[in-house]
Scaffold this motif. Sequence first.
Motif, PDB file in Angstrom:
ATOM      1  N   ARG A   9       0.833  -1.210   0.000  1.00  0.00           N
ATOM      2  CA  ARG A   9       0.000   0.000   0.000  1.00  0.00           C
ATOM      3  C   ARG A   9       0.867   1.260   0.000  1.00  0.00           C
ATOM      4  N   ALA A  10       1.929   1.257   0.810  1.00  0.00           N
ATOM      5  CA  ALA A  10       2.793   2.432   0.896  1.00  0.00           C
ATOM      6  C   ALA A  10       3.554   2.655  -0.407  1.00  0.00           C
ATOM      7  N   PHE A  16       2.592   5.451  -7.353  1.00  0.00           N
ATOM      8  CA  PHE A  16       1.479   5.451  -8.306  1.00  0.00           C
ATOM      9  C   PHE A  16       0.222   5.946  -7.586  1.00  0.00           C
ATOM     10  N   PRO A  17       0.192   7.235  -7.261  1.00  0.00           N
ATOM     11  CA  PRO A  17      -0.918   7.757  -6.446  1.00  0.00           C
ATOM     12  C   PRO A  17      -2.289   7.572  -7.084  1.00  0.00           C
ATOM     13  N   GLN A  18      -2.333   7.371  -8.406  1.00  0.00           N
ATOM     14  CA  GLN A  18      -3.634   7.146  -9.050  1.00  0.00           C
ATOM     15  C   GLN A  18      -4.285   5.855  -8.579  1.00  0.00           C
ATOM     16  N   TRP A  19      -3.475   4.946  -7.992  1.00  0.00           N
ATOM     17  CA  TRP A  19      -4.004   3.668  -7.502  1.00  0.00           C
ATOM     18  C   TRP A  19      -4.036   3.600  -5.977  1.00  0.00           C
ATOM     19  N   TYR A  37       0.393  -9.796  -4.951  1.00  0.00           N
ATOM     20  CA  TYR A  37      -0.712  -9.145  -4.257  1.00  0.00           C
ATOM     21  C   TYR A  37      -1.731  -8.683  -5.295  1.00  0.00           C
ATOM     22  N   ARG A  38      -2.973  -8.877  -4.999  1.00  0.00           N
ATOM     23  CA  ARG A  38      -4.017  -8.336  -5.876  1.00  0.00           C
ATOM     24  C   ARG A  38      -4.247  -6.884  -5.487  1.00  0.00           C
ATOM     25  N   LEU A  39      -4.239  -6.020  -6.491  1.00  0.00           N
ATOM     26  CA  LEU A  39      -4.423  -4.585  -6.285  1.00  0.00           C
ATOM     27  C   LEU A  39      -5.737  -4.186  -6.937  1.00  0.00           C
ATOM     28  N   GLY A  40      -6.725  -3.856  -6.108  1.00  0.00           N
ATOM     29  CA  GLY A  40      -8.050  -3.616  -6.646  1.00  0.00           C
ATOM     30  C   GLY A  40      -8.591  -4.899  -7.257  1.00  0.00           C
ATOM     31  N   PRO A  78       2.471  -5.998 -18.347  1.00  0.00           N
ATOM     32  CA  PRO A  78       3.023  -5.006 -17.425  1.00  0.00           C
ATOM     33  C   PRO A  78       2.336  -3.655 -17.590  1.00  0.00           C
ATOM     34  N   LEU A  79       1.982  -3.062 -16.464  1.00  0.00           N
ATOM     35  CA  LEU A  79       1.343  -1.749 -16.464  1.00  0.00           C
ATOM     36  C   LEU A  79       2.260  -0.669 -15.931  1.00  0.00           C
TER      37      LEU A  79
END
Length: 304
Positions: A9-10, A16-19, A37-40, A78-79
Motif C-alpha cells: 500500500r505504501a 502510483f498515487p492514481q491507484w 498481491y491483488r491490487l483492486g 506489465p502496467l
Amino acid sequence: MLSDEDLVRALVAAQFPQWAGLPVHRTGDHGTVNAVYRLGGAMAVRLPLAEGGARDVEKEQHWLPRLAAHLPVPVPAPLAEGGPGEGYPWSWSVCRWLEGEPLTGWSGTEAGEQAGEDADSLPDPSELASELAQFITALRRVDRSGAPPAYRGEPLAGRDAATRRTIEALREVLGDEGSEGALAVWEAAVSAPAPDGPGVWSHGDLQPGNILIKEGRLGAVIDFGCMGLADPALDLMAAWYLLPAAARPRFRTESGADAATWRRARGWALSVALPELDHYRTTNPVMAGNARRVLGELLAEESK
C-alpha cells in the motif's frame, strides 16, 4: 521496513498515487521468487523476494508485451515498474490481473494443501496437454532477435556434475533403487543428441503455480522470470510437472518432440526436480512435494 500488505500500500501510494486506496490482498503462500498481491480488482503487484527476482522485472517489462501478441493464451501485461522505497530495496512491477486458478498437478500429489485445480479434475486432461503444446510451439516461433538467454539456457550436459552430486546427496531419500533409476534417466538424457540449431524462446519454468486454469481450460501462463532462449526440450518438462501420464503422448505428439528431444526433456525435468527436492524438503512442502511427484513419474516410466 513495513510488512506485507502495508508495504505494498505504501509503495503504490508513493509511486502510483492514481491507484492509492485500492484494496491490497496477498495471494498464495508458496512463491519462492515473488510475493504476489491483488491490487483492486484488475491489477497484481509482484514484489520480488530477493535481488535475483528483481533483476527479472526489467526483462519482463521489456519482453512480455512483445511475446503476448504471438501467444494463444493471456500472459501478464506489465502496467508499471516501481522502484525502491519505504525500506524495500528493489524494483517491482504492476501487471494486469489474470483470472484463473493455479494448476496444482494431479490427484495423488504429495504437495500438501493447495488451492487450485489438479489436472485429473479437468474434464479432459488431454485437452490441457494440447493447449500447453500449442503455447510452447507458438512461443518457439517468436523472433529470436535480441532475445536473452533463459535462466536455464545452458546445454543439458552442463548440468551433469551437479545432477550426479544431487542424486548421491538424496540417496537416503530416494533409496538405492530410486537413485539408480534417476541415474538411468539422466544418462539417457545426456547421451541424447544435442539440439540442432540455436535456442528457441522458452518460458523456462512451466510448473504448477505458473499455469492458470479457467473454466476447465488453459486460461493463462504467468511468471516469465526464467524466459529466454534455450534448448527446445526445456519447456517439455511440463509433461511431468503438469500432466498425468495418460495425457503425455498427446503432448509429445503435438509439441513435435522427436526421440532425442523427449529424452532431453526427461533430463530437464529430472535436473530441475532433484535440486528442488534437496533444497525445499525441510522448508517448502509444496515445492518439495511437486518435485517428489515429478521424480516418481520419471522413475515409474523408467521401470516400464
